[in-house]
Motif scaffolding. Structure first.
Motif, PDB file in Angstrom:
ATOM      1  N   UNK A  64       1.031  -0.971   0.157  1.00  0.00           N
ATOM      2  CA  UNK A  64      -0.021   0.714   0.237  1.00  0.00           C
ATOM      3  C   UNK A  64       0.736   1.451  -0.048  1.00  0.00           C
ATOM      4  N   UNK A  65       0.481   2.572  -0.240  1.00  0.00           N
ATOM      5  CA  UNK A  65       0.926   3.198  -0.398  1.00  0.00           C
ATOM      6  C   UNK A  65       0.413   4.635  -0.065  1.00  0.00           C
ATOM      7  N   UNK A  66       0.780   5.817   0.209  1.00  0.00           N
ATOM      8  CA  UNK A  66      -0.295   7.033   0.881  1.00  0.00           C
ATOM      9  C   UNK A  66       0.561   8.486  -0.141  1.00  0.00           C
ATOM     10  N   UNK A  67       0.272   9.074  -0.574  1.00  0.00           N
ATOM     11  CA  UNK A  67       0.725   9.938  -0.949  1.00  0.00           C
ATOM     12  C   UNK A  67       0.082  11.495   0.041  1.00  0.00           C
ATOM     13  N   UNK A  68       1.445  12.519   0.329  1.00  0.00           N
ATOM     14  CA  UNK A  68       1.923  13.529   0.706  1.00  0.00           C
ATOM     15  C   UNK A  68       1.605  14.596   0.233  1.00  0.00           C
ATOM     16  N   UNK A  69       1.821  15.934   0.626  1.00  0.00           N
ATOM     17  CA  UNK A  69       0.718  16.846   0.446  1.00  0.00           C
ATOM     18  C   UNK A  69       0.892  17.135  -1.242  1.00  0.00           C
ATOM     19  N   UNK A  70       2.330  16.969  -1.307  1.00  0.00           N
ATOM     20  CA  UNK A  70       3.184  17.442  -2.690  1.00  0.00           C
ATOM     21  C   UNK A  70       2.711  16.724  -3.861  1.00  0.00           C
ATOM     22  N   UNK A  92      -2.146   3.849   3.703  1.00  0.00           N
ATOM     23  CA  UNK A  92      -0.962   4.050   4.626  1.00  0.00           C
ATOM     24  C   UNK A  92       0.542   2.939   3.834  1.00  0.00           C
ATOM     25  N   UNK A  93       1.191   2.378   4.727  1.00  0.00           N
ATOM     26  CA  UNK A  93       2.214   1.995   3.509  1.00  0.00           C
ATOM     27  C   UNK A  93       3.947   2.858   3.318  1.00  0.00           C
ATOM     28  N   UNK A  94       3.692   2.924   2.186  1.00  0.00           N
ATOM     29  CA  UNK A  94       4.734   3.834   1.488  1.00  0.00           C
ATOM     30  C   UNK A  94       4.505   5.430   0.946  1.00  0.00           C
ATOM     31  N   UNK A 120      10.070   0.674  -0.943  1.00  0.00           N
ATOM     32  CA  UNK A 120       9.052   0.707  -0.860  1.00  0.00           C
ATOM     33  C   UNK A 120       8.752   1.254   0.412  1.00  0.00           C
ATOM     34  N   UNK A 121       9.821   1.484   1.031  1.00  0.00           N
ATOM     35  CA  UNK A 121      10.257   2.329   2.325  1.00  0.00           C
ATOM     36  C   UNK A 121       9.765   3.489   1.941  1.00  0.00           C
TER      37      UNK A 121
END
Length: 184
Positions: A64-70, A92-94, A120-121
């Motif tokens: 899984x991943x999540x997007x930062x505001x940028x 969640x996740x990366x 994926x970190x």
């Protein structure tokens, strides 16, 4: 009666032969008008013909991943790239961050547009640094499972094609963007 039948057959055969000789000339004149195709039209056709299967390509494990505001301005393209992989979901996740210039802290060269640290970190993307932001995202997400392939330029025809080491931005290879993968 025989004369009329013979005359009709002769006229039909003559007309057919005439068309056989005139046909290619007429076709050549039509072909000479032609239709020019632009690079954008070729790219659009290629994009339609080469795409991940519905639901994405299978992966060895789920991530899984999540997007930062940028990345808010690029969320749609990033989600499109993530959708190339069946085992990848948002939430969640990366952490995925977006930058406004080449990525200098990844290693691998001066024109690095994407980096995936530690499978994926953390992922960084220079959106706008390539001609296909979704492909850039798909490539970097793909590093959660895969290394670079032997393809020269990335594309959408297969997982290996996505994992090529460069995104070729146009008709010349001098515009390549490097896709680095930093495992440390």
């Amino acid at each position: 009666m025989f004369k009329k039948l013979f005359l009709r057959s002769f006229l039909a055969a003559t007309a057919t032969l005439s068309m056989a000789f005139v046909g290619p000339v007429a076709q050549a004149e039509v072909a000479a008008e032609g239709h020019a195709i632009t690079a954008a039209e070729i790219e659009a056709v290629a994009q339609q013909q080469a795409a991940p299967p519905p639901g994405g390509w299978q992966t060895p494990s789920n991530r899984s991943y999540y997007l930062l505001s940028s990345c808010r301005p690029y969320a749609s393209a990033i989600r499109q790239g993530a959708a190339a992989w069946a085992g990848l979901t948002e939430g969640g996740g990366t952490p995925v961050e977006c930058r406004n210039s080449y990525i200098r802290d990844c290693g691998g060269g001066s024109r690095v547009v994407g980096c995936n640290w530690g499978r994926g970190q953390r992922i960084a993307l220079y959106m706008g640094g390539v001609n296909d932001d979704a492909l850039l995202a798909a490539h970097e997400f793909g590093h959660d499972w895969y290394g670079h392939s032997s393809y020269r330029c990335a594309g959408w025809s297969s997982p290996s094609h996505v994992m090529a080491p460069s995104i070729c931005n146009g008709p010349t290879l001098t515009n390549d963007a490097q896709l680095a993968h930093h495992s440390g």
